[in-house]
Write a protein that holds these residues in place. Structure first.
Motif, PDB file in Angstrom:
ATOM      1  N   LEU A   1       2.357   8.392  -4.900  1.00 21.47           N
ATOM      2  CA  LEU A   1       1.096   8.478  -4.162  1.00 21.47           C
ATOM      3  C   LEU A   1       0.236   7.248  -4.382  1.00 21.47           C
ATOM      4  N   TYR A   2       0.395   6.582  -5.531  1.00 18.00           N
ATOM      5  CA  TYR A   2      -0.488   5.460  -5.851  1.00 18.00           C
ATOM      6  C   TYR A   2      -0.380   4.315  -4.853  1.00 18.00           C
ATOM      7  N   LEU A   3       0.800   4.070  -4.330  1.00 22.08           N
ATOM      8  CA  LEU A   3       0.949   3.001  -3.337  1.00 22.08           C
ATOM      9  C   LEU A   3       0.145   3.318  -2.089  1.00 22.08           C
ATOM     10  N   TYR A   4       0.118   4.562  -1.710  1.00 23.59           N
ATOM     11  CA  TYR A   4      -0.501   4.988  -0.454  1.00 23.59           C
ATOM     12  C   TYR A   4      -2.003   5.204  -0.559  1.00 23.59           C
ATOM     13  N   HIS A   5      -2.466   5.698  -1.674  1.00 22.08           N
ATOM     14  CA  HIS A   5      -3.867   6.110  -1.775  1.00 22.08           C
ATOM     15  C   HIS A   5      -4.784   4.888  -1.858  1.00 22.08           C
ATOM     16  N   PRO A   6      -5.765   4.782  -0.979  1.00 22.21           N
ATOM     17  CA  PRO A   6      -6.584   3.561  -0.916  1.00 22.21           C
ATOM     18  C   PRO A   6      -7.447   3.316  -2.144  1.00 22.21           C
ATOM     19  N   GLN A   7      -7.780   4.365  -2.895  1.00 18.35           N
ATOM     20  CA  GLN A   7      -8.639   4.183  -4.067  1.00 18.35           C
ATOM     21  C   GLN A   7      -7.857   3.949  -5.346  1.00 18.35           C
ATOM     22  N   ALA A   8      -6.551   4.182  -5.326  1.00 16.31           N
ATOM     23  CA  ALA A   8      -5.753   4.065  -6.548  1.00 16.31           C
ATOM     24  C   ALA A   8      -5.757   2.655  -7.144  1.00 16.31           C
ATOM     25  N   PRO A   9      -5.595   1.591  -6.352  1.00 16.69           N
ATOM     26  CA  PRO A   9      -5.548   0.251  -6.971  1.00 16.69           C
ATOM     27  C   PRO A   9      -6.776  -0.075  -7.805  1.00 16.69           C
TER      28      PRO A   9
ATOM     29  N   PHE B   1       1.929  14.156   1.259  1.00 19.97           N
ATOM     30  CA  PHE B   1       3.375  14.117   1.496  1.00 19.97           C
ATOM     31  C   PHE B   1       3.739  14.519   2.919  1.00 19.97           C
ATOM     32  N   TRP B   2       2.779  15.079   3.640  1.00 23.42           N
ATOM     33  CA  TRP B   2       3.003  15.386   5.053  1.00 23.42           C
ATOM     34  C   TRP B   2       2.738  14.176   5.959  1.00 23.42           C
ATOM     35  N   HIS B   3       2.284  13.062   5.418  1.00 25.98           N
ATOM     36  CA  HIS B   3       1.892  11.903   6.220  1.00 25.98           C
ATOM     37  C   HIS B   3       3.123  11.028   6.492  1.00 25.98           C
ATOM     38  N   TYR B   4       4.062  11.575   7.235  1.00 24.04           N
ATOM     39  CA  TYR B   4       5.361  10.924   7.426  1.00 24.04           C
ATOM     40  C   TYR B   4       5.251   9.477   7.896  1.00 24.04           C
ATOM     41  N   VAL B   5       4.484   9.244   8.946  1.00 25.78           N
ATOM     42  CA  VAL B   5       4.358   7.904   9.514  1.00 25.78           C
ATOM     43  C   VAL B   5       3.445   7.039   8.650  1.00 25.78           C
ATOM     44  N   GLN B   6       2.295   7.556   8.291  1.00 25.46           N
ATOM     45  CA  GLN B   6       1.291   6.748   7.608  1.00 25.46           C
ATOM     46  C   GLN B   6       1.787   6.207   6.266  1.00 25.46           C
ATOM     47  N   LEU B   7       2.654   6.933   5.602  1.00 24.09           N
ATOM     48  CA  LEU B   7       3.163   6.491   4.310  1.00 24.09           C
ATOM     49  C   LEU B   7       4.015   5.230   4.400  1.00 24.09           C
ATOM     50  N   GLY B   8       4.470   4.888   5.593  1.00 23.55           N
ATOM     51  CA  GLY B   8       5.400   3.773   5.741  1.00 23.55           C
ATOM     52  C   GLY B   8       4.781   2.417   5.996  1.00 23.55           C
ATOM     53  N   TYR B   9       3.468   2.312   6.030  1.00 24.36           N
ATOM     54  CA  TYR B   9       2.824   1.024   6.284  1.00 24.36           C
ATOM     55  C   TYR B   9       2.651   0.270   4.963  1.00 24.36           C
ATOM     56  N   TYR B  10       3.776  -0.212   4.439  1.00 24.62           N
ATOM     57  CA  TYR B  10       3.792  -0.833   3.113  1.00 24.62           C
ATOM     58  C   TYR B  10       2.980  -2.125   3.039  1.00 24.62           C
ATOM     59  N   GLY B  11       2.996  -2.899   4.096  1.00 23.04           N
ATOM     60  CA  GLY B  11       2.284  -4.175   4.077  1.00 23.04           C
ATOM     61  C   GLY B  11       0.811  -3.963   3.792  1.00 23.04           C
ATOM     62  N   CYS B  12       0.210  -3.047   4.521  1.00 32.77           N
ATOM     63  CA  CYS B  12      -1.205  -2.721   4.330  1.00 32.77           C
ATOM     64  C   CYS B  12      -1.448  -2.176   2.927  1.00 32.77           C
ATOM     65  N   GLN B  13      -0.543  -1.325   2.467  1.00 37.95           N
ATOM     66  CA  GLN B  13      -0.722  -0.688   1.157  1.00 37.95           C
ATOM     67  C   GLN B  13      -0.552  -1.698   0.018  1.00 37.95           C
ATOM     68  N   LEU B  14       0.467  -2.536   0.113  1.00 35.44           N
ATOM     69  CA  LEU B  14       0.704  -3.525  -0.935  1.00 35.44           C
ATOM     70  C   LEU B  14      -0.412  -4.565  -1.009  1.00 35.44           C
ATOM     71  N   LYS B  15      -0.971  -4.912   0.128  1.00 34.57           N
ATOM     72  CA  LYS B  15      -2.029  -5.931   0.132  1.00 34.57           C
ATOM     73  C   LYS B  15      -3.199  -5.513  -0.753  1.00 34.57           C
ATOM     74  N   ARG B  16      -3.494  -4.220  -0.790  1.00 33.82           N
ATOM     75  CA  ARG B  16      -4.579  -3.738  -1.648  1.00 33.82           C
ATOM     76  C   ARG B  16      -4.299  -4.068  -3.109  1.00 33.82           C
ATOM     77  N   TYR B  17      -3.032  -4.033  -3.503  1.00 31.91           N
ATOM     78  CA  TYR B  17      -2.665  -4.350  -4.888  1.00 31.91           C
ATOM     79  C   TYR B  17      -2.656  -5.855  -5.134  1.00 31.91           C
ATOM     80  N   TYR B  18      -2.108  -6.621  -4.180  1.00 35.57           N
ATOM     81  CA  TYR B  18      -2.079  -8.071  -4.357  1.00 35.57           C
ATOM     82  C   TYR B  18      -3.487  -8.665  -4.335  1.00 35.57           C
ATOM     83  N   ASP B  19      -4.428  -7.974  -3.707  1.00 37.46           N
ATOM     84  CA  ASP B  19      -5.815  -8.452  -3.700  1.00 37.46           C
ATOM     85  C   ASP B  19      -6.492  -8.274  -5.059  1.00 37.46           C
ATOM     86  N   ILE B  20      -5.960  -7.379  -5.892  1.00 38.66           N
ATOM     87  CA  ILE B  20      -6.593  -7.058  -7.173  1.00 38.66           C
ATOM     88  C   ILE B  20      -5.795  -7.573  -8.373  1.00 38.66           C
TER      89      ILE B  20
END
Length: 297
Positions: A87-95, A154-173
């Motif tokens: 969940l941490y990759l997906y959740h916007p507040q986790a990073p 875990f029901w967010h089948y499509v939304q969970l797959g946008y890795y670029g957007c999700q990873l960028k939050r981590y690379y920014d920090i």
């Protein structure tokens, strides 16, 4: 109190359970006994997700710091201390929460073709008798409404797959050298290399070889629903017979009862179209060729 110095942050249905299982075996690594605390996603929250079977995540998620720290009370002299929570990759507040609590943490990511990931996610919930819609495209069409109705992540089948957007939050920090990204293909095709590289990243003995015959958390549709219920749901006979049959044997029976229907080319093409731009973003971020994810075949 002891806190982790590394986290496996995702993605869901990309091999995080397998990594958790393999890393648990290393004598210099401590992993929380149970995967997915969800702490850095839901810290301080009272959870009330409303989807089918969502009472489980409401109950097992750790939302306060003291309880989270207690999960690491068993640490002895291990070098690497961690947990796995996709969940941490997906959740916007986790990073940001991770950075506040664990500024020097190492982060591990494993990514899977997002179309295949979404389908495996769907089949996982079908397997667990939570997904009542047996048509994948219909389940995808209902995703936005489910999100609006507060169904868990875990029901967010499509939304969970946008890795670029999700990873960028981590690379920014976090510094890039603190983030290690693998592909699902690495786990399947060269698992020994992946683990050796990962052990080096965690600064533990890279020569250790875990038992990799156990491949946990397979998704699929049960061929025999009665057998599946017997093997996976709590029952007295299963409890009594567990000491007589090793986990590998029980897992083999369970997996042999699962069949994985192929994802249709039409649905795959639909998902590839949705993900195309994000795949290219992700490719640039991690420096890996992801062109195969853009192929319908």
């Amino acid at each position: 109190m002891v806190m982790p110095n590394f986290l496996i942050i995702g993605a869901a249905k990309a091999g995080t359970t397998a990594l958790h299982t393999y890393l648990q075996q290393h004598p210099q690594i401590f992993m929380t006994p149970d995967k997915e605390t969800n702490f850095f996603a839901y810290q301080g929250e009272t959870l009330d997700f409303q989807g089918v079977g969502d009472t489980a995540i409401n109950q097992f998620s750790v939302t306060d710091l003291v309880t989270y720290q207690q999960l690491f009370a068993g640490v002895k002299d291990e070098i690497a201390i961690g947990e796995a929570c996709p969940l941490y990759l997906y959740h916007p507040q986790a990073p940001q929460r991770i950075a506040e609590h664990l500024p020097g943490v190492r982060l591990i990511v494993i990514l899977r073709n997002p179309a295949d990931r979404a389908y495996a996610n769907f089949l996982h919930l079908v397997r667990d008798d939570r997904e009542l819609e047996r048509n994948f495209i219909q389940a995808l069409r209902g995703e936005a409404q489910r999100i609006q109705n507060n169904w868990e992540w875990f029901w967010h089948y499509v939304q969970l797959g946008y890795y670029g957007c999700q990873l960028k939050r981590y690379y920014d920090i976090f510094d890039a050298d603190k983030i290690k990204v693998y592909l699902y293909e690495d786990l399947v095709e060269r698992c020994h290399w992946l683990l050796q590289d990962l052990f080096n990243f965690l600064q533990v003995d890279p020569t250790f070889i875990p038992d990799m015959t156990i491949r946990p958390n397979k998704s699929g549709v049960p061929k025999n629903s009665i057998l599946h219920q017997f093997l996976t749901k709590p029952n007295l006979f299963k409890t009594l017979s567990k000491p007589l049959f090793p986990e590998r044997f029980r897992q083999r029976i369970q997996h042999s009862n699962l069949v994985t229907p192929k994802l249709s080319p039409e649905v795959r093409e639909f998902l590839i179209t949705l993900y195309r731009s994000d795949i290219l973003t992700c490719q640039d971020l991690i420096g890996r060729d992801l062109s195969a994810w853009l192929q319908n075949g």
